[in-house]
Design a protein around this motif. Structure first.
Motif, PDB file in Angstrom:
ATOM      1  N   SER A 183       0.831  -1.208   0.000  1.00  0.00           N
ATOM      2  CA  SER A 183       0.000   0.000   0.000  1.00  0.00           C
ATOM      3  C   SER A 183       0.864   1.257   0.000  1.00  0.00           C
ATOM      4  O   SER A 183       0.571   2.238  -0.693  1.00  0.00           O
ATOM      5  N   ILE A 184       1.939   1.247   0.802  1.00  0.00           N
ATOM      6  CA  ILE A 184       2.833   2.398   0.863  1.00  0.00           C
ATOM      7  C   ILE A 184       3.510   2.618  -0.484  1.00  0.00           C
ATOM      8  O   ILE A 184       3.613   3.756  -0.975  1.00  0.00           O
ATOM      9  N   ILE A 185       3.971   1.543  -1.106  1.00  0.00           N
ATOM     10  CA  ILE A 185       4.642   1.665  -2.404  1.00  0.00           C
ATOM     11  C   ILE A 185       3.683   2.199  -3.458  1.00  0.00           C
ATOM     12  O   ILE A 185       4.019   3.090  -4.242  1.00  0.00           O
ATOM     13  N   LYS A 186       2.452   1.692  -3.470  1.00  0.00           N
ATOM     14  CA  LYS A 186       1.452   2.183  -4.421  1.00  0.00           C
ATOM     15  C   LYS A 186       1.175   3.665  -4.198  1.00  0.00           C
ATOM     16  O   LYS A 186       1.034   4.440  -5.156  1.00  0.00           O
ATOM     17  N   GLU A 187       1.086   4.055  -2.933  1.00  0.00           N
ATOM     18  CA  GLU A 187       0.830   5.468  -2.635  1.00  0.00           C
ATOM     19  C   GLU A 187       1.971   6.329  -3.143  1.00  0.00           C
ATOM     20  O   GLU A 187       1.759   7.392  -3.725  1.00  0.00           O
ATOM     21  N   ARG A 188       3.187   5.891  -2.943  1.00  0.00           N
ATOM     22  CA  ARG A 188       4.343   6.685  -3.356  1.00  0.00           C
ATOM     23  C   ARG A 188       4.437   6.829  -4.873  1.00  0.00           C
ATOM     24  O   ARG A 188       4.740   7.908  -5.368  1.00  0.00           O
TER      25      ARG A 188
END
Length: 448
Positions: A264-269
């Motif tokens: 989720s963090i990678i997708k957000e970034r």
């Protein structure tokens, strides 16, 4: 440990590293940077993860977790060498990861049966007094976990400079829960005052001679059962570590649920930037800019830039953002298949899709009173087959058809602003990347 909030840094493309501007921002712009290397112990089996694959090799967006951590370190240009300690049976796996994702400055060492033995082997690869050593000994060595992928340059710089001054340094975080001690019969014995204690995190940094000599002197018991590198420096080298406050991003992927949090963090970034590419046709360009304004309003935390594409396509590379993984292409009535092909060719040549999925949304506007919807849908069915082909190269292609009524003579005469109301039809939904789901919603565009 529960994951913290994501930072605002963007992913880096392979090859060039991020500048060392953080050194000037550290408040000591005249200070000379010591030579620095990093050691990553990656010999664990991931027992707590509860899966068959060691957690450092678990895929996130079809890419191994350790690759993200290596990328975070490679972005820091003043880290000269990165040594990964990996088990003999996974040596081939690690070599393929380094090659496939174009990691640089990475050397491999064989891991030991425990964490401390793996770190010791990694240090030996940097020690010039060891036979067969091919790397030069650094002044400072950073030790970091292979499963902490979100480490930033500023905390790496802080611990490296603190280690140069004090001999050892490590990142810390406040305790989330109170630590208690149990008696032999399983009852509470005593608890620690949470405010006076901290959780030890990674990265940690040391003067190379301090930590290497500590490992040379430490007992077999420490090598077998110890986990804290700072304690070894204190116990065997009489070096008190400087403690540096770390950010919530330093959390460690430990349990299976953490993989979803990391994804989720990678997708957000990678969804923080959108590049819009527009046709030169006046109507398409005008409506494209209206769409851009709506996206800026709907996605107010996302940077959106746009440019007009010539039919020759020669200026596509000038339009696209470096390190941008999301593209919206606004097209006219024609299918613009050659232009789409060229854009995707440019993206493939840039190697962006090696590290992260690239999302390309092709937007077509249709006056459904002048062109039947079925006829237009049929003319755009090439997107389906084309999407299957480019998905093999980690490019996720979506088709978006926006229908609107033709502006009537009466509305022009009355001076009323016409409204283009979206009727969104996604011809191919390839992935749940944030930009795709954000665009795939109904909204209205007010004509100027």
């Amino acid at each position: 440990m529960e994951p913290g909030a994501a930072g605002d840094s963007r992913p880096a493309k392979p090859g060039p590293c991020v500048s060392g501007a953080a050194l000037a921002a550290s408040g000591e712009p005249g200070r000379r940077m010591p030579t620095v290397a990093a050691v990553l112990p990656a010999g664990g089996c991931g027992e707590r993860m509860g899966v068959g694959t060691p957690k450092q090799f678990c895929p996130i967006l079809e890419r191994p977790l350790i690759s993200y951590t290596l990328q975070a370190l490679e972005r820091v240009c003043w880290i000269k060498d990165i040594v990964v300690a990996v088990t003999a049976e996974n040596m081939g796996v690690m070599e393929r990861i380094v090659q496939k994702y174009q990691h640089t400055r990475v050397s491999l060492a064989e891991a030991g049966v425990t964490r401390h033995r793996s770190i010791f082997n990694g240090l030996k690869a940097l020690a010039e007094d060891e036979p067969g050593c091919k790397l030069s000994k650094p002044q400072v060595v950073i030790i970091h976990d292979a499963v902490r992928p979100f480490v930033e340059e500023d905390i790496l710089l802080q611990v490296a400079l603190a280690a140069e001054e004090h001999g050892a340094a490590g990142a810390i975080r406040p305790l989330v829960s109170t630590v208690i001690s149990a008696s032999a019969d399983g009852c509470l014995d005593h608890s620690l005052e949470r405010a006076t204690h901290r959780a030890s995190e990674m990265p940690q940094a040391f003067l190379f001679d301090v930590i290497y000599e500590a490992y040379q002197q430490c007992s077999d018991y420490d090598l077998e059962f110890g986990t804290e590198c700072l304690q070894l420096a204190l116990k065997y080298s009489d070096t008190k570590a400087k403690l540096v406050e770390g950010s919530p991003d330093l959390w460690k992927v430990t349990y299976k649920r953490d993989l979803s949090a990391a994804e989720s963090i990678i997708k957000e970034r990678i969804s923080q930037e959108i590049c819009m590419v527009m046709d030169t046709k006046e109507d398409t360009e005008r409506v494209g800019y209206l769409l851009e304004e709506v996206l800026k309003k709907e996605l107010n935390n996302v940077k959106i830039v746009s440019g007009v594409r010539s039919h020759g396509g020669r200026d596509i590379q000038q339009i696209t953002l470096p390190q941008c993984y999301n593209f919206v292409c606004v097209n006219g009535a024609a299918s613009d298949f050659p232009e789409t092909q060229q854009l995707l060719s440019v993206l493939e040549q840039s190697s962006l899709s090696i590290l992260y999925p690239v999302v390309v949304v092709l937007v077509y506007f249709l006056d459904f009173k002048s062109v039947p919807l079925g006829q237009k849908m049929e003319s755009l069915m090439w997107i389906r087959e084309f999407a299957k082909e480019v998905k093999k190269r980690n490019i996720l292609l979506c088709g978006l058809l926006i229908c609107y009524p033709q502006i009537s003579h009466c509305s022009r005469k009355s001076g009323k602003k016409p409204r283009y109301v979206n009727t969104l039809r996604v011809l191919n939904i390839s992935a749940g990347i944030s930009v795709s789901s954000a665009i795939n919603q109904e909204f209205s565009i007010n004509a100027v």
